[in-house]
Design a protein around this motif. Structure first.
Motif, PDB file in Angstrom:
ATOM      1  N   ARG A  26      -5.870  -4.582  -1.393  1.00 19.93           N
ATOM      2  CA  ARG A  26      -7.038  -3.763  -1.023  1.00 19.93           C
ATOM      3  C   ARG A  26      -8.252  -4.654  -0.735  1.00 19.93           C
ATOM      4  O   ARG A  26      -9.051  -4.375   0.162  1.00 19.93           O
ATOM      5  N   LYS A  27      -8.397  -5.741  -1.470  1.00 18.39           N
ATOM      6  CA  LYS A  27      -9.552  -6.629  -1.299  1.00 18.39           C
ATOM      7  C   LYS A  27      -9.541  -7.368   0.044  1.00 18.39           C
ATOM      8  O   LYS A  27     -10.562  -7.908   0.467  1.00 18.39           O
ATOM      9  N   LEU A  35      -1.007  -0.011  -9.194  1.00 16.32           N
ATOM     10  CA  LEU A  35      -2.278   0.280  -8.542  1.00 16.32           C
ATOM     11  C   LEU A  35      -3.245  -0.895  -8.670  1.00 16.32           C
ATOM     12  O   LEU A  35      -3.914  -1.280  -7.699  1.00 16.32           O
ATOM     13  N   THR A  88       2.600   1.868  -3.328  1.00 13.84           N
ATOM     14  CA  THR A  88       1.648   2.367  -4.326  1.00 13.84           C
ATOM     15  C   THR A  88       1.328   3.834  -4.076  1.00 13.84           C
ATOM     16  O   THR A  88       1.221   4.629  -5.025  1.00 13.84           O
ATOM     17  N   ILE A 121      -9.858   4.128  -2.005  1.00 11.01           N
ATOM     18  CA  ILE A 121      -8.830   3.165  -2.407  1.00 11.01           C
ATOM     19  C   ILE A 121      -7.898   2.794  -1.255  1.00 11.01           C
ATOM     20  O   ILE A 121      -7.685   1.621  -0.965  1.00 11.01           O
ATOM     21  N   ARG A 157       0.834  -1.204   0.000  1.00  9.28           N
ATOM     22  CA  ARG A 157       0.000   0.000   0.000  1.00  9.28           C
ATOM     23  C   ARG A 157       0.866   1.250   0.000  1.00  9.28           C
ATOM     24  O   ARG A 157       0.647   2.181  -0.789  1.00  9.28           O
ATOM     25  N   ASP A 162     -15.751   3.043  -1.145  1.00 11.97           N
ATOM     26  CA  ASP A 162     -15.228   3.370  -2.468  1.00 11.97           C
ATOM     27  C   ASP A 162     -13.811   3.958  -2.402  1.00 11.97           C
ATOM     28  O   ASP A 162     -13.186   4.205  -3.424  1.00 11.97           O
ATOM     29  N   LYS A 201     -10.963   7.559  -5.115  1.00 23.23           N
ATOM     30  CA  LYS A 201     -11.940   6.470  -5.049  1.00 23.23           C
ATOM     31  C   LYS A 201     -11.719   5.460  -6.171  1.00 23.23           C
ATOM     32  O   LYS A 201     -11.146   5.768  -7.218  1.00 23.23           O
ATOM     33  N   LEU A 202     -12.217   4.262  -5.932  1.00 25.01           N
ATOM     34  CA  LEU A 202     -12.181   3.235  -6.976  1.00 25.01           C
ATOM     35  C   LEU A 202     -12.936   3.701  -8.215  1.00 25.01           C
ATOM     36  O   LEU A 202     -12.541   3.409  -9.347  1.00 25.01           O
ATOM     37  N   TYR A 240      -2.129  -3.688  -6.342  1.00 20.58           N
ATOM     38  CA  TYR A 240      -2.472  -3.377  -4.953  1.00 20.58           C
ATOM     39  C   TYR A 240      -3.961  -3.631  -4.695  1.00 20.58           C
ATOM     40  O   TYR A 240      -4.332  -4.261  -3.699  1.00 20.58           O
ATOM     41  N   ILE A 241      -4.812  -3.140  -5.592  1.00 17.32           N
ATOM     42  CA  ILE A 241      -6.263  -3.277  -5.399  1.00 17.32           C
ATOM     43  C   ILE A 241      -6.686  -4.743  -5.409  1.00 17.32           C
ATOM     44  O   ILE A 241      -7.457  -5.200  -4.555  1.00 17.32           O
ATOM     45  N   GLN A 242      -6.159  -5.512  -6.351  1.00 17.62           N
ATOM     46  CA  GLN A 242      -6.585  -6.907  -6.503  1.00 17.62           C
ATOM     47  C   GLN A 242      -6.022  -7.832  -5.426  1.00 17.62           C
ATOM     48  O   GLN A 242      -6.703  -8.755  -4.971  1.00 17.62           O
TER      49      GLN A 242
END
Length: 294
Positions: free
Chosen positions: A193-194, A185, A133, A206, A130, A204, A152-153, A188-190
């Motif tokens: 972040r999940k 990014l 990123t 990030i 995190r 929403d 936000k996403l 990180y999200i996949q």
């Protein structure tokens, strides 16, 4: 009309009429509260120039010239508001001179120093990916820290190569994102972040902390301060340092100043022009390349 009622109305004016950000409004409010604490038993409608001069003189003994200049500017705005609302006919700060503070050049890191910071991020730590990123995004897109923590996403348009940023004055702008930053990014999200469980109002957002809440400005400062300490970097750095570095490196590599203005979300080109002062070598190269007498 008492002080606190006027201050409350003034902050509403700054929000609705001028569309300023929360941080700017709080700064203006703090300036007026300084005057309120000094003249608590007097009405702002009746304060005269000599009384304001007395306040400024007392303030000059407590704060540096830059802070003094900011307070004077904030109070001038407040009294302009009182005139606008027909509470007063004059502004007692109109003839009060702002201290000369000179040109303050922003700090900037070299590309090597930024790479050094990123290389020292502990990716085995739960927040390591995190933090990496975050730094890549601030530097790669020139974001303000407030823009970063509120991203936000639904602001991501990565297939098109852009992110949507909510800047000062609640104005949106689209900022290009480099493919390397975009890939980081997405990863990180996949993958990270999940794993977080956001609170309802931050679903929403990030970048989250371990409690599922959006990060604070202070948290970003702490992350950078710790990295600077680990790498023994002597420069004083913060999120704005990365933003300044983004603009400086673009300019040094030949980017047009107007493009940099749009990327940073500066309302005036004058704000962006400060970066020209950072690199006299660049100025000399431009003159040598484009001068009509070459």
């Amino acid at each position: 009309m008492n002080w606190l009622s006027l201050i409350k109305d003034y902050t509403l004016y700054l929000t609705i009429e001028r569309g300023l950000s929360d941080n700017s409004i709080k700064s203006y409010e703090r300036d007026v509260l300084k005057l309120y604490n000094y003249f608590e038993n007097s009405s702002p409608i009746n304060i005269n120039k000599s009384e304001v001069q007395e306040f400024i003189y007392d303030l000059s003994k407590k704060v540096n010239p830059r802070s003094q200049a900011r307070v004077i500017s904030g109070l001038r705005s407040f009294f302009d508001y009182l005139i606008f609302e027909n509470y007063r006919e004059d502004n007692p700060l109109d003839l009060i001179e702002t201290p000369k503070i000179g040109l303050k050049l922003p700090d900037a890191l070299t590309e090597e120093e930024i790479n050094l910071l990123i290389a020292h991020i502990d990716l085995s730590h739960p927040q390591g990916e995190r933090n990496k990123t975050i730094i890549e995004l601030i530097y790669g897109c020139g974001l303000r820290v407030s823009e970063l923590i509120n991203l936000k996403l639904s602001d991501l348009f990565l297939e098109e190569g852009f992110i949507r940023v909510l800047g000062k004055g609640d104005k949106y702008r689209f900022v290009p994102i480099h493919i390397s930053t975009s890939n980081l990014l997405v990863t990180y999200i996949q993958n990270f972040r999940k794993q977080e469980t956001p609170i309802k109002e931050d679903e929403d957002i990030i970048f989250l902390n371990r409690r599922g809440k959006r990060l604070t400005r202070q948290m970003i400062f702490i992350v950078l301060k710790n990295l600077a300490s680990i790498t023994n970097l002597k420069k004083k750095i913060g999120p704005h340092t990365l933003r300044h570095s983004f603009a400086t490196h673009l300019l040094q590599n030949g980017a047009d100043l107007r493009v940099i203005q749009q990327l940073l979300g500066h309302e005036s080109i004058t704000t962006t022009e400060i970066y020209v002062h950072l690199d006299r070598k660049y100025l000399q190269e431009v003159v040598e390349k484009y001068h009509p007498r070459k």
